[in-house]
Design an enzyme around this catalytic site. Structure first.
Site, short mmCIF file in Angstrom:
data_model
loop_
_atom_site.label_atom_id
_atom_site.label_comp_id
_atom_site.label_asym_id
_atom_site.label_seq_id
_atom_site.Cartn_x
_atom_site.Cartn_y
_atom_site.Cartn_z
N ASN A 123 0.88 -1.18 0.00
CA ASN A 123 0.00 0.00 0.00
C ASN A 123 0.91 1.22 0.00
O ASN A 123 1.51 1.54 1.03
CB ASN A 123 -0.89 -0.04 1.25
N TRP A 124 1.00 1.87 -1.15
CA TRP A 124 1.94 3.00 -1.28
C TRP A 124 1.38 4.29 -0.68
O TRP A 124 2.08 5.29 -0.62
CB TRP A 124 2.31 3.20 -2.75
N LYS A 125 0.12 4.30 -0.30
CA LYS A 125 -0.50 5.51 0.27
C LYS A 125 -0.24 6.70 -0.67
O LYS A 125 -0.23 6.51 -1.88
CB LYS A 125 0.02 5.73 1.69
N HIS A 170 -9.49 1.64 4.56
CA HIS A 170 -8.25 1.80 5.33
C HIS A 170 -8.50 2.76 6.50
O HIS A 170 -9.23 3.73 6.37
CB HIS A 170 -7.14 2.33 4.42
N GLU A 208 -6.79 5.04 7.72
CA GLU A 208 -6.47 6.45 7.47
C GLU A 208 -7.64 7.15 6.79
O GLU A 208 -7.89 8.34 7.02
CB GLU A 208 -5.18 6.54 6.63
N GLU A 231 -5.76 -4.51 10.63
CA GLU A 231 -4.68 -3.56 10.85
C GLU A 231 -4.95 -2.76 12.12
O GLU A 231 -5.71 -1.78 12.08
CB GLU A 231 -4.58 -2.58 9.67
N GLY A 254 2.49 2.18 10.70
CA GLY A 254 3.52 3.21 10.52
C GLY A 254 4.25 3.59 11.80
O GLY A 254 4.96 4.59 11.84
N SER A 282 3.12 -2.21 10.36
CA SER A 282 4.57 -2.32 10.60
C SER A 282 5.12 -3.70 10.27
O SER A 282 6.09 -4.14 10.88
CB SER A 282 4.92 -1.91 12.04
P1 PGA Z 1 2.71 0.18 7.57
O1 PGA Z 1 1.28 0.47 6.92
O2 PGA Z 1 3.19 -1.15 7.03
O3 PGA Z 1 3.58 1.33 7.14
O4 PGA Z 1 2.53 0.13 9.05
C1 PGA Z 1 0.36 -0.57 6.76
C2 PGA Z 1 -0.92 -0.01 6.17
O5 PGA Z 1 -1.32 1.10 6.54
O6 PGA Z 1 -1.57 -0.67 5.33
#
Ligand code: PGA
Length: 248
Positions: free
Chosen positions: A8-10, A91, A93, A161, A167, A206
Site C-alpha cells: 500500500n503505497w498511500k 483503510h 487512514e 490492521e 507506521g 509495521s
Molecule cells: P505500515 O502500513 O506497514 O507502514 O505500518 C500498513 C498499512 O497502513 O496498510
C-alpha cells in the site's frame, strides 16, 4: 491457501518511481507460489500497468457510485479502466481522515465487486479501544457492517490492521494477532459458509522483512498489507520470501 502480500503505497509515488515498481514486479516473479500486488495512487495506475508484465496493480479506495458529481473522487470502473485488478477499501487512514463509515465502505466494496475488482476490506481497533478491552467487539462490528454480500473467496480479502501498529514500528503481539484472526475467520465462516474459509485474512501494521516470518506463521494469517516496507523492492522482497517460506 496461497499467501497474499499487498503493498500500500498511500500518497507516495510519481512517474520517477516506475523503475521501483518494475523492480517490485520482477522480485514478485521469483516467488510464484505467493500472490502479490501493489496498491498505488490512482495517478500512477495506468502507467504502472503498462510498465510491468502481468503484475497486479490496485487502487487504495474507490467511490460507491460509478460516475457523477463527486469532485476529486475515483470510481471502481475508473480504476478498472486504468488497469487495476483490485482495490483496498476502508483503510483506517480514510476511516479517520475522510470520516468513512462502515456503511460507506460496504457500498464501496460492493461497487468494486460490481466493476470486477478484487477487494481488500480493512478493519482495526485504535489503541484506546484495545486498552479498554474492546478490540474484538470493535473489529467484529466493523467487519459485519463493512463486508459486502455475495462475492467471497478470492474476490474478497480482509486486512486486520490495528491502528496503533500502522507506521509506528509497533507490531501486535503474536497471541493478539492469533486471537483476532481466529475471531475474524469464525465470523467469515458464519457469514459466508465454506467460502469464508478461503477468504484471505491479511495482517497489516509495521510488517517488514524482520517480522514477516513470525507473523505469517500465525494460524489464519494468510498474508500481509504492507505500507512503508512496500515502497522499495529491497524492503518488499524479504516479505515475499517469508511468505513463500511459510506457504503450505
Ligand atoms: P505500515 O502500513 O506497514 O507502514 O505500518 C500498513 C498499512 O497502513 O496498510
Amino acid at each position: 491457501m496461497r499467501r497474499l502480500i499487498v503493498g500500500n503505497w498511500k500518497m507516495n509515488g510519481t512517474s520517477s518511481d516506475l523503475d521501483e515498481i518494475r523492480a517490485i514486479a520482477a522480485s514478485a516473479q521469483q516467488y510464484p507460489s505467493v500472490d502479490s500486488a501493489v496498491c498505488l495512487p490512482a495517478t500512477l495506475i495506468d502507467r504502472s500497468t503498462r510498465a510491468v508484465d502481468a503484475f497486479p496493480i490496485g487502487g487504495q479506495d474507490c467511490h460507491m457510485q460509478n460516475s457523477g458529481a463527486h469532485t476529486g473522487c475515483v470510481s471502481a470502473d475508473m480504476l478498472l479502466d486504468a488497469g487495476a485488478t483490485l482495490t483496498i477499501v476502508g483503510h483506517s487512514e480514510r476511516r479517520a481522515a475522510q470520516h468513512e463509515t462502515d456503511e460507506d465502505i460496504r457500498a464501496k466494496a460492493t461497487a468494486a465487486h460490481a466493476a470486477g475488482l478484487k477487494v481488500i476490506v480493512c478493519v482495526g481497533e485504535t489503541l484506546d479501544e484495545r486498552e479498554a478491552g474492546s478490540a474484538l467487539d470493535v473489529v467484529l462490528g466493523q467487519l459485519g457492517r463493512s463486508l459486502p454480500d455475495g462475492a467471497a473467496g478470492i474476490w474478497l480479502s480482509v486486512a486486520y490492521e490495528p491502528v496503533w501498529a500502522i507506521g509506528t514500528g509497533r507490531v501486535a503481539e503474536t497471541a493478539d494477532v492469533a486471537e483476532m484472526h481466529e475471531a475474524i475467520r469464525t465470523a467469515l465462516v458464519n457469514r459466508f459458509g465454506e467460502d469464508g474459509r478461503v477468504i484471505r485474512i491479511l495482517y497489516g501494521g509495521s510488517m517488514n522483512g524482520d517480522n514477516a516470518a513470525q507473523l505469517l506463521a500465525v494460524e489464519n494469517v494468510d498474508g500481509g498489507l504492507i505500507g512503508g516496507a512496500s515502497l522499495t523492492a529491497a524492503k518488499f522482497e524479504p516479505i515475499l520470501a517469508a511468505a513463500e517460506a511459510t506457504s503450505e
